[in-house]
Design a protein around this motif. Structure first.
Motif, short mmCIF file in Angstrom:
data_model
loop_
_atom_site.label_atom_id
_atom_site.label_comp_id
_atom_site.label_asym_id
_atom_site.label_seq_id
_atom_site.Cartn_x
_atom_site.Cartn_y
_atom_site.Cartn_z
N LEU A 181 15.81 -18.15 -25.41
CA LEU A 181 16.27 -16.83 -25.82
C LEU A 181 17.77 -16.77 -26.06
CD1 LEU A 181 14.15 -14.62 -23.39
CD2 LEU A 181 13.79 -14.90 -25.85
N ILE A 182 18.54 -17.46 -25.26
CA ILE A 182 19.99 -17.30 -25.30
C ILE A 182 20.70 -18.48 -25.95
CG2 ILE A 182 22.00 -16.70 -23.90
CD1 ILE A 182 19.70 -14.66 -23.86
N GLY A 183 20.05 -19.62 -26.00
CA GLY A 183 20.70 -20.81 -26.53
C GLY A 183 21.17 -20.66 -27.96
N GLY A 184 20.46 -19.86 -28.76
CA GLY A 184 20.83 -19.68 -30.15
C GLY A 184 21.60 -18.42 -30.45
N VAL A 185 22.11 -17.76 -29.41
CA VAL A 185 22.93 -16.55 -29.61
C VAL A 185 24.31 -16.97 -30.09
CG1 VAL A 185 24.06 -14.62 -28.41
CG2 VAL A 185 21.67 -15.18 -27.92
N PRO A 186 24.85 -16.35 -31.13
CA PRO A 186 26.18 -16.72 -31.63
C PRO A 186 27.25 -16.58 -30.56
CG PRO A 186 25.03 -15.35 -33.23
CD PRO A 186 24.19 -15.34 -32.00
N LYS A 187 28.27 -17.41 -30.65
CA LYS A 187 29.31 -17.44 -29.63
C LYS A 187 30.16 -16.18 -29.60
CE LYS A 187 29.70 -22.49 -29.49
NZ LYS A 187 30.58 -23.67 -29.66
N ASP A 188 30.15 -15.39 -30.69
CA ASP A 188 30.99 -14.19 -30.69
C ASP A 188 30.29 -12.99 -30.06
OD1 ASP A 188 29.13 -13.73 -32.68
OD2 ASP A 188 30.58 -12.97 -34.15
N VAL A 189 29.05 -13.16 -29.60
CA VAL A 189 28.34 -12.08 -28.90
C VAL A 189 28.84 -12.03 -27.45
CG1 VAL A 189 26.10 -11.31 -28.03
CG2 VAL A 189 26.31 -12.15 -30.39
N ASP A 190 29.24 -10.85 -27.01
CA ASP A 190 29.76 -10.67 -25.65
C ASP A 190 28.66 -10.39 -24.63
OD1 ASP A 190 32.76 -10.64 -26.18
OD2 ASP A 190 32.09 -9.07 -27.54
N LEU A 191 27.65 -9.60 -25.03
CA LEU A 191 26.63 -9.16 -24.09
C LEU A 191 25.27 -9.16 -24.78
CD1 LEU A 191 25.96 -7.94 -21.24
CD2 LEU A 191 26.20 -5.69 -22.32
N VAL A 192 24.27 -9.71 -24.11
CA VAL A 192 22.88 -9.63 -24.56
C VAL A 192 22.14 -8.69 -23.61
CG1 VAL A 192 20.73 -10.89 -24.93
CG2 VAL A 192 22.93 -11.96 -25.51
N ILE A 193 21.45 -7.72 -24.18
CA ILE A 193 20.63 -6.80 -23.39
C ILE A 193 19.17 -7.03 -23.80
CG2 ILE A 193 20.05 -4.38 -22.95
CD1 ILE A 193 22.97 -3.68 -23.36
N ILE A 194 18.32 -7.33 -22.82
CA ILE A 194 16.91 -7.58 -23.08
C ILE A 194 16.10 -6.35 -22.68
CG2 ILE A 194 14.95 -9.10 -22.70
CD1 ILE A 194 16.87 -11.27 -21.80
N ASP A 195 15.40 -5.77 -23.65
CA ASP A 195 14.46 -4.69 -23.35
C ASP A 195 13.11 -5.33 -23.05
OD1 ASP A 195 13.66 -2.01 -23.02
OD2 ASP A 195 12.76 -2.02 -25.02
N THR A 196 12.57 -5.05 -21.89
CA THR A 196 11.40 -5.75 -21.38
C THR A 196 10.15 -4.88 -21.42
OG1 THR A 196 11.82 -5.02 -19.11
CG2 THR A 196 12.89 -7.07 -19.82
N PRO A 197 8.97 -5.49 -21.35
CA PRO A 197 7.73 -4.70 -21.27
C PRO A 197 7.62 -4.02 -19.91
CG PRO A 197 7.29 -7.00 -21.84
CD PRO A 197 8.71 -6.93 -21.39
N PRO A 198 6.94 -2.86 -19.86
CA PRO A 198 6.72 -2.19 -18.57
C PRO A 198 5.53 -2.80 -17.82
CG PRO A 198 5.80 -0.87 -20.33
CD PRO A 198 6.44 -2.07 -20.99
N SER A 199 5.66 -4.08 -17.50
CA SER A 199 4.59 -4.80 -16.81
C SER A 199 5.22 -5.96 -16.05
CB SER A 199 3.56 -5.34 -17.82
OG SER A 199 4.13 -6.40 -18.58
N LEU A 200 4.40 -6.69 -15.32
CA LEU A 200 4.90 -7.82 -14.55
C LEU A 200 4.45 -9.14 -15.17
CD1 LEU A 200 4.32 -6.47 -10.93
CD2 LEU A 200 6.36 -6.28 -12.36
N GLY A 201 4.23 -9.15 -16.48
CA GLY A 201 3.68 -10.31 -17.15
C GLY A 201 4.70 -11.34 -17.58
N LEU A 202 4.28 -12.20 -18.50
CA LEU A 202 5.06 -13.35 -18.92
C LEU A 202 6.41 -12.97 -19.50
CD1 LEU A 202 5.46 -16.35 -19.58
CD2 LEU A 202 4.11 -15.98 -21.67
#
Length: 290
Positions: A116-137
């Motif tokens: 998920l993060i390895g390919g984020v451009p270097k000029d990005v300061d913060l990544v916010i992940i919106d997650t499912p409302p569950s306890l799954g994968l």
């Protein structure tokens, strides 16, 4: 490398995506930080709120997970600000999760940070992940990739029970996959001026103490902004205190993650060049209930 924040809950309908998208908009608009939202929720509401309800992106988070395609190649700029970026969600993730076996589940979760993060451009300061409302994968992947998480709830027994179940999951991920995972705070949404809601807020305060980042009341403006796919930061009808709530959450989270802030006025519109979604008009709505 960008710092990574997961916005999480175990119960739907408590304002998780509203929190994630408004927080991202505040970070980009108020603090001049390049902010990328990864939409891991198969409902794709973060995508709709930041790109518009009719957006038809060419790539999605599913491409990042399965091809794998670098996140930088799948991300799209929001029309609201040039530093507000989205890797769009995919409804097919719900189907995918059902067909992942136990061995593959463990492998996907273990590799989630790199995927998920390895390919984020270097000029990005913060990544916010919106997650499912569950306890799954996909929640496990978000927690495996994150430096910290913000837990979202609301006054109510089901939300309180769900928060407890989530904390057990987060502890297991920290123990087995991501020992650096931290709880950065709790947001309590949809609070009404009633004795029952005040009782739940008191209960959360007793449990989490200074980790309560914000107690956000029910507001017409917040619902109307979501209906019109406009973050509060860029919504003309938003009362100042609603906008300030998400800015305050952003400030505390950025401090905990060690991300420097650079305050400046918000900039409207995307950068020139490249395909961008059509920019919606900035509506002005007068809230009816404060």
């Amino acid at each position: 490398m960008a710092r990574v924040l997961a916005v999480v809950t175990q119960k739907g309908g408590v304002g998780k995506t509203t929190t994630a998208t408004n927080l991202a908009a505040a970070v980009a608009g108020q603090y001049a930080l390049r902010t990328l939202v990864l939409d891991l929720d198969p409902q794709c509401d973060a995508t709709a709120l930041l790109l518009g309800h009719t957006a038809q992106p060419r790539a999605s988070i599913r491409d990042v997970l399965w091809e794998p395609r670098p996140a930088g190649e799948a991300m799209v700029a929001s029309p609201f600000h040039p530093d507000l970026l989205v890797v769009p969600g995919s409804g097919e993730l719900a189907h995918d999760e059902k067909h992942v076996g136990p061995a593959q589940w463990d492998e996907i979760a273990q590799d989630a940070r790199l995927t998920l993060i390895g390919g984020v451009p270097k000029d990005v300061d913060l990544v916010i992940i919106d997650t499912p409302p569950s306890l799954g994968l996909w929640l496990h992947c978000a927690l495996s990739a994150a430096d910290g998480y913000v837990l979202v709830g609301e006054p109510g027994i089901l939300s309180a029970r769900g928060m407890g179940a989530f904390l057990e999951t987060a502890d297991r991920v920290a123990q087995h996959i991501n020992p650096d995972l931290r709880r950065l705070g709790v947001v309590v949404n949809n609070v009404r001026p009633t004795a029952e809601d005040e009782g739940f807020v008191s209960m959360y305060t007793a449990q989490f103490g200074g980790e309560i980042l914000a107690v956000i009341p029910q507001r017409t403006a917040i619902k109307e902004a979501a209906r019109l796919a406009t973050p509060i930061e860029f919504f003309g009808g938003a009362p100042p205190d609603a906008r300030r709530s998400y800015r305050d959450i952003a400030a505390r989270v950025l401090t905990q993650l060690g991300v420097p802030r650079r305050a400046r006025p918000a900039v409207a519109g995307p950068r020139t060049g490249g395909a961008r979604p059509a920019s919606p008009a900035a509506p002005r709505v007068v809230p009816h209930n404060g």
